[in-house]
Design a protein around this motif. Structure first.
Motif, PDB file in Angstrom:
ATOM      1  N   LEU A   1      -9.593  -5.767  -7.009  1.00  0.00           N
ATOM      2  CA  LEU A   1     -10.150  -4.674  -6.086  1.00  0.00           C
ATOM      3  C   LEU A   1     -11.386  -5.240  -4.895  1.00  0.00           C
ATOM      4  CD1 LEU A   1      -9.666  -1.834  -5.238  1.00  0.00           C
ATOM      5  CD2 LEU A   1     -11.664  -1.326  -6.851  1.00  0.00           C
TER       6      LEU A   1
ATOM      7  N   TRP B   1      -7.096   4.357  -1.292  1.00  0.00           N
ATOM      8  CA  TRP B   1      -6.625   2.964  -0.866  1.00  0.00           C
ATOM      9  C   TRP B   1      -5.253   2.784  -0.276  1.00  0.00           C
ATOM     10  CZ3 TRP B   1      -9.927  -0.892  -0.696  1.00  0.00           C
ATOM     11  CH2 TRP B   1     -11.137  -0.931  -1.655  1.00  0.00           C
ATOM     12  N   ARG B   2      -4.622   3.863   0.070  1.00  0.00           N
ATOM     13  CA  ARG B   2      -3.399   3.957   0.619  1.00  0.00           C
ATOM     14  C   ARG B   2      -3.849   3.882   2.247  1.00  0.00           C
ATOM     15  NH1 ARG B   2       1.881   7.258  -0.300  1.00  0.00           N
ATOM     16  NH2 ARG B   2       2.840   6.870   1.899  1.00  0.00           N
TER      17      ARG B   2
ATOM     18  N   TRP C   1      -9.971  -6.564  -1.795  1.00  0.00           N
ATOM     19  CA  TRP C   1      -9.854  -5.247  -0.862  1.00  0.00           C
ATOM     20  C   TRP C   1     -11.062  -4.826  -0.037  1.00  0.00           C
ATOM     21  CZ3 TRP C   1      -5.248  -3.891   1.219  1.00  0.00           C
ATOM     22  CH2 TRP C   1      -4.063  -4.562   0.473  1.00  0.00           C
TER      23      TRP C   1
ATOM     24  N   LEU D   1       0.749  -1.041   0.036  1.00  0.00           N
ATOM     25  CA  LEU D   1       0.158   0.022   0.053  1.00  0.00           C
ATOM     26  C   LEU D   1       0.823   1.216   0.198  1.00  0.00           C
ATOM     27  CD1 LEU D   1      -2.821  -0.923   2.460  1.00  0.00           C
ATOM     28  CD2 LEU D   1      -2.770  -1.084  -0.027  1.00  0.00           C
TER      29      LEU D   1
ATOM     30  N   TYR E   1      -4.785   2.019  -7.054  1.00  0.00           N
ATOM     31  CA  TYR E   1      -5.347   0.752  -6.527  1.00  0.00           C
ATOM     32  C   TYR E   1      -4.284  -0.263  -6.088  1.00  0.00           C
ATOM     33  CZ  TYR E   1      -9.581   2.481  -9.124  1.00  0.00           C
ATOM     34  OH  TYR E   1     -10.623   3.344  -9.532  1.00  0.00           O
TER      35      TYR E   1
END
Lengths: 92, 193
Positions: free
Chosen positions: B17, A68-69, B20, A61, B12
């Motif tokens: 995805l 999304w981090r 996640w 990340l 991303y």
């Protein structure tokens, strides 16, 4: 294997060793019988640092830009805050 | 240049995805469990401290080191497939599965010890949380191993390449989540008092 990959792998190897070392420190603190609120919160801080390292480097990340981090970091901070409040209130 | 910059700072995370979104949901559930443990402990500090001392911290240490090492092996597997080395990726995945097996064996031995001592969910609040939390996580380790095994099978058949290895990254992300959760569970339940 290009230089970038080698560098990234070497960094992950160091991260692995650091997390292992922090785990052994946590275990040793307990084995030495050290206790008290400061020690307990120190152990929690070590756990949060380890969690951050897993999220940033193992989960990949760190280089991510935008939304999304942050979820794993925010999860760790919120959880750390809640656990800290509960342990501080338990002392009082 | 723009393409290179995008590769350096992707929008991303690695993997599908969907995994996640699933990971975030899982983390939320574990957070509720952990917070419930901590706030319930507030009213039963002596009981929690007393029974926490009966847990096997050596076993917990072995399990923590096994999961961290398993996560590192998965990092190596992802690095290998990004270079197109399917067979090396497979070997690292098998090594990670080995760490998962070690975790399951050690944790099962712990459970066996508790159950033979007559400890169950009704014993007290501490053991209710300890058994529920660790068993919930135990099931996630099994789930993670099933995913890694499926990825390993596909890698064995040469199903991943430099261009297409999202499946490996997806499985890796889930496995790291299982490790991440244990890194909080270990100090919270076994050490902090």
């Amino acid at each position: 294997m290009d230089r970038e990959s080698t560098f990234s792998l070497r960094r992950c190897t160091w991260i692995w060793l650091i997390i292992m070392a922090l785990t052994l420190i946590t275990y040793s603190i307990n084995r030495l019988g050290l206790s008290g609120l400061e020690i307990t919160l120190g152990i929690l801080l070590l756990a949060l640092i380890k969690g951050h390292l897993i999220g940033a480097y193992f989960m990949g990340l760190n280089p991510v830009q935008g939304f999304w981090r942050w979820p794993v970091t925010i999860w760790l901070l919120l959880l750390g805050l809640l656990i800290t409040i509960a342990f501080v209130l338990a002392e009082g | 240049m723009a393409t290179l910059a995008q590769q350096d700072h992707p929008k991303y995370p690695p993997g599908d995805l969907a995994i996640w979104i699933f990971i975030l949901a899982e983390l939320a559930v574990f957070a509720i469990f952990f917070a419930s443990y901590a706030f319930t402990r507030m009213n039963h500090v002596e009981l929690f401290n007393q029974f926490q001392q009966q847990l096997d911290r050596d076993a917990a240490l072995i399990n923590t080191l096994a999961l961290i090492t398993g996560s590192y092996f998965v990092v190596r597997a992802v690095a290998a497939i990004r270079e197109g080395a399917s067979q090396i990726c497979l070997r690292w995945l098998l090594a990670a599965l080995g760490m998962g097996c070690l975790f399951l064996v050690v944790k099962s031995a712990e459970y066996s010890h508790h159950f033979s001592a007559g400890i169950n969910l009704s014993t007290n609040s501490f053991y209710m949380f300890y058994l529920s939390l660790t068993f919930f996580h135990f099931m996630h380790v099994i789930m993670g191993m099933v995913i890694l095994a499926a990825v390993a099978l596909k890698a064995r058949r040469g199903g991943y390449s430099i261009e297409d290895h999202t499946g490996v990254e997806t499985g890796a992300a889930y496995w790291h989540m299982v490790d991440l959760v244990w890194l909080i569970l270990f100090p919270l339940v076994y050490v902090m008092h």
